[in-house]
Design an enzyme around this catalytic site. Structure first.
Site, short mmCIF file in Angstrom:
data_model
loop_
_atom_site.label_atom_id
_atom_site.label_comp_id
_atom_site.label_asym_id
_atom_site.label_seq_id
_atom_site.Cartn_x
_atom_site.Cartn_y
_atom_site.Cartn_z
N THR A 150 62.81 -37.37 -47.06
CA THR A 150 62.73 -35.99 -46.71
C THR A 150 62.51 -35.76 -45.15
O THR A 150 61.16 -36.15 -44.87
CB THR A 150 62.16 -34.79 -47.65
N PHE B 205 67.15 -34.90 -54.54
CA PHE B 205 66.85 -33.68 -55.07
C PHE B 205 65.94 -33.95 -56.42
O PHE B 205 66.01 -32.91 -57.12
CB PHE B 205 67.88 -32.65 -55.37
N LYS C 15 68.04 -29.68 -47.68
CA LYS C 15 66.98 -30.33 -48.66
C LYS C 15 65.98 -29.26 -48.15
O LYS C 15 65.16 -29.06 -49.25
CB LYS C 15 66.53 -31.83 -47.93
N ASN D 157 64.01 -26.36 -51.10
CA ASN D 157 62.53 -26.34 -51.34
C ASN D 157 62.15 -25.08 -51.00
O ASN D 157 61.32 -24.34 -51.84
CB ASN D 157 61.86 -27.64 -50.74
N GLY E 67 73.74 -12.97 -44.40
CA GLY E 67 74.75 -11.72 -44.09
C GLY E 67 73.93 -11.21 -42.70
O GLY E 67 73.28 -11.79 -42.01
N GLY F 96 71.28 -3.45 -48.03
CA GLY F 96 71.13 -2.19 -47.76
C GLY F 96 71.38 -1.57 -49.06
O GLY F 96 71.14 -2.26 -50.23
N CYS G 193 69.02 1.02 -53.56
CA CYS G 193 68.11 0.49 -54.21
C CYS G 193 67.16 -0.56 -53.54
O CYS G 193 65.92 -0.39 -53.42
CB CYS G 193 68.61 -0.09 -55.48
N LYS H 140 78.10 -2.90 -49.47
CA LYS H 140 78.46 -3.94 -50.05
C LYS H 140 79.95 -3.75 -50.23
O LYS H 140 80.46 -2.57 -50.39
CB LYS H 140 77.61 -4.27 -51.35
N ARG I 271 74.52 4.64 -48.09
CA ARG I 271 73.02 5.01 -47.96
C ARG I 271 72.42 3.34 -47.58
O ARG I 271 72.63 2.59 -48.32
CB ARG I 271 72.58 5.29 -49.24
N1 NAD Z 1 58.64 -37.35 -55.11
C1 NAD Z 1 59.58 -36.47 -55.25
O1 NAD Z 1 59.82 -35.86 -56.16
C2 NAD Z 1 60.80 -36.25 -54.35
C3 NAD Z 1 62.02 -35.72 -54.46
C4 NAD Z 1 62.91 -35.70 -53.47
C5 NAD Z 1 62.61 -36.44 -52.14
N2 NAD Z 1 61.31 -37.04 -51.89
C6 NAD Z 1 61.04 -37.27 -50.50
O2 NAD Z 1 61.39 -38.94 -50.75
C7 NAD Z 1 60.14 -39.70 -50.03
C8 NAD Z 1 59.63 -40.67 -50.96
O3 NAD Z 1 58.86 -39.87 -51.78
P1 NAD Z 1 58.11 -40.65 -53.16
O4 NAD Z 1 57.75 -39.54 -53.81
O5 NAD Z 1 59.09 -41.70 -53.68
O6 NAD Z 1 56.84 -41.45 -52.06
P2 NAD Z 1 55.83 -42.42 -52.61
O7 NAD Z 1 54.69 -42.33 -51.80
O8 NAD Z 1 55.77 -42.23 -54.27
O9 NAD Z 1 56.59 -43.65 -52.38
C9 NAD Z 1 57.00 -44.07 -50.90
C10 NAD Z 1 56.63 -45.65 -51.04
O10 NAD Z 1 57.00 -46.31 -49.56
C11 NAD Z 1 56.02 -47.46 -49.47
N3 NAD Z 1 56.08 -47.71 -48.22
C12 NAD Z 1 55.38 -47.12 -47.18
N4 NAD Z 1 55.68 -47.76 -45.99
C13 NAD Z 1 56.42 -48.98 -46.25
C14 NAD Z 1 57.00 -49.89 -45.53
N5 NAD Z 1 56.97 -49.83 -44.20
N6 NAD Z 1 57.91 -50.68 -46.07
C15 NAD Z 1 58.23 -50.63 -47.46
N7 NAD Z 1 57.54 -49.66 -48.24
C16 NAD Z 1 56.82 -48.76 -47.61
C17 NAD Z 1 54.84 -47.13 -50.30
O11 NAD Z 1 53.85 -48.08 -50.32
C18 NAD Z 1 55.44 -46.35 -51.37
O12 NAD Z 1 55.35 -47.16 -52.70
C19 NAD Z 1 59.47 -38.80 -49.32
O13 NAD Z 1 59.90 -38.20 -47.90
C20 NAD Z 1 59.49 -37.47 -50.27
O14 NAD Z 1 59.17 -36.01 -49.46
C21 NAD Z 1 60.42 -36.94 -52.77
#
Ligand code: NAD
Length: 434
Positions: free
Chosen positions: A128, A161, A213, A217, A269, A273, A276, A335, A342
């Site tokens: 993300t 997601f 994304k 959230n 939009g 309005g 309610c 709408k 009103r």
């Molecule tokens: N966890 C969720 O529910 C979720 C859902 C959607 C999106 N995301 C997004 O996805 C991304 C990952 O989330 P996550 O929960 O899997 O994170 P996490 O911390 O569980 O996993 C990240 C992994 O990346 C590895 N890593 C870090 N630097 C590295 C490198 N240089 N080379 C190789 N591996 C490396 C870490 O060791 C770790 O295992 C984040 O940006 C998060 O916001 C997470």
């Protein structure tokens, strides 16, 4: 040759997102190489053990390990023959500084170091990231390494997601696949890759995908804080059965259906309005104050409603050549489908335009013109039809999303239109009530 044989996938970062994605692609029959810089994590995984709890993943790990999924000891090894390289490293929040992109940018740099200029690998970010990151941060890193996006390397943002606890099912059965595009080759390869998921997909700008994304959230977070603020107010008022309040709130049929009717309210939009929403929101805010609760969510809701009206007026003012131009207000009802005026957003917009010295105002509404004239004594010329107002105006502002205004799409190049309801480029928006 089978398409699956020709797409070699690499997944970097094997947390919740990366491991699920790697196993998901393996389950779909692709050959996947995976790498994580945490050697303890890789060691556990290579023994078939999950380093975290996530239902369903253990079975998949043991099914695909050393078959469709190969764990690599180095980044370089994981990149050999890679066509699609998914980056799933963490992007944690740093207090006061936003998301920490350092792990992501370092991985991008390393990938570019190991990439051959002839191979045209595609780097696909799943982590993300804030809107604008792909174009303003990642692309420059790639280009600093002497590679050219669209010529010898591809880039895309493919947000994830999935929800922890439900990661496998969410990954295998997503609501939609979003491809934030920077080059067509990568974008089209992703469409092919995801074909077997048989779900809708959208190829959009990288910024749209990045924003989606965050919007997704932020919407969820807003709903949770909204519910919590309601409970807070209710507790202070006393005698409110809070679980019952929410059970009954959830019985509103606008929550059901696919898509649910509630989507009508999650569309931009020029403000809400009607009789309610403004009145009752203000009333609850006051009731909360009387009970010693500052209703911060509700305060913000009302503030944004005013801001968005001012924003619409600023858009109109900016596009005027001079204040004497003829401005056509399209829609006076609060709408579509109603003649109720009103607290209609049209009121604030017309008042602000008059305050700005725009006196040549005309209006057209299929149902609400008489009511509007009776309620408000503004110096407005009422038009008899959409054609008439369009013909007589220098600029038209769509204030109410009446479906009949959709025909203005055909006029878009002849007249200046401010589509404050975002309805002309989205046919479905014309049935939204908001
Ligand atoms: N966890 C969720 O529910 C979720 C859902 C959607 C999106 N995301 C997004 O996805 C991304 C990952 O989330 P996550 O929960 O899997 O994170 P996490 O911390 O569980 O996993 C990240 C992994 O990346 C590895 N890593 C870090 N630097 C590295 C490198 N240089 N080379 C190789 N591996 C490396 C870490 O060791 C770790 O295992 C984040 O940006 C998060 O916001 C997470």
């Amino acid at each position: 040759m089978n398409i699956k044989d020709s797409i070699d996938i690499t997944v970097i970062g094997l947390g919740f997102v990366g491991l699920t994605a790697a196993l998901g692609f393996a389950e779909k029959g692709y050959s996947v190489k995976a790498y994580d810089s945490d050697i303890y994590k890789t060691r556990e995984l290579s023994k078939g053990e999950l380093p975290f709890h996530e239902p369903g993943l253990s079975t998949m790990l043991n099914k695909h390990l050393n078959e469709n999924l190969v764990l690599c000891d180095s980044l370089e090894e994981s990149l050999s023959d890679a066509k699609l390289i998914f980056i799933c490293v963490g992007t944690p929040y740093l207090e006061g500084a936003g998301l920490d992109l350092s792990m992501l940018l370092n991985v991008v740099k390393d990938i570019c170091r190991f990439s051959s200029k002839d191979a045209y690998p595609s780097i696909i970010v799943k982590s993300t990231i804030p809107p604008g990151t792909m174009r303003t941060k990642i692309k420059p890193v790639v280009e600093d390494c002497g590679l050219r996006v669209g010529q010898n390397i591809g880039l895309a943002y493919n947000p994830e997601f999935l929800r922890e606890g439900n990661a496998w099912d969410d990954f295998m059965h997503p609501d939609r696949i979003i491809i934030g595009e920077l080059d067509r080759v990568t974008s089209d390869s992703l469409v092919k890759l995801y074909e077997s998921f048989t779900v809708p997909y959208a190829q959009v700008s990288a910024e749209t995908a990045e924003m989606l994304k965050f919007s997704s959230n932020a919407l969820l977070a807003t709903m949770i804080s909204f519910a919590n603020e309601q409970a807070l107010i209710a507790e202070h008022i006393g005698q409110v059965n809070i679980p019952e309040l929410f059970r009954l709130l959830h019985m509103d049929k606008r929550w059901s259906g696919s898509p649910a009717g509630m989507i009508n309210y999650v569309y931009p939009g020029c403000g809400f309005g009607g009789y309610c929403l403004p009145k009752d929101t203000l009333a609850l805010k006051n009731a909360a104050n009387q009970h010693g609760v500052e209703a911060k969510v509700l305060n913000a809701v009302m503030e944004v409603n005013l801001d968005i009206s001012e924003h619409t007026v600023r858009k109109v003012i900016r596009s005027l050549k001079h204040r004497d131009e003829q401005i056509g207000i399209l829609g006076l009802a609060f709408k579509p489908g109603s003649d109720d005026v009103r607290y209609s957003p049209a009121v604030g917009i017309i008042e602000a335009l008059l305050d700005e010295g725009c006196t040549n105002l005309s209006a057209y509404d299929p149902m609400a013109m008489r009511n509007f004239e009776e309620h408000y004594g503004y110096p407005l010329k009422m038009a008899n039809s959409l054609d008439e107002i369009v013909a007589g105006s220098d600029i038209c502002v769509i204030v109410t999303a009446w479906p009949e205004f959709q025909v203005l799409t055909d006029h878009a190049s002849d007249i200046r239109i401010i589509d404050a309801r975002y309805m002309l480029e989205n046919k479905e928006a014309s049935v939204l009530v908001n």
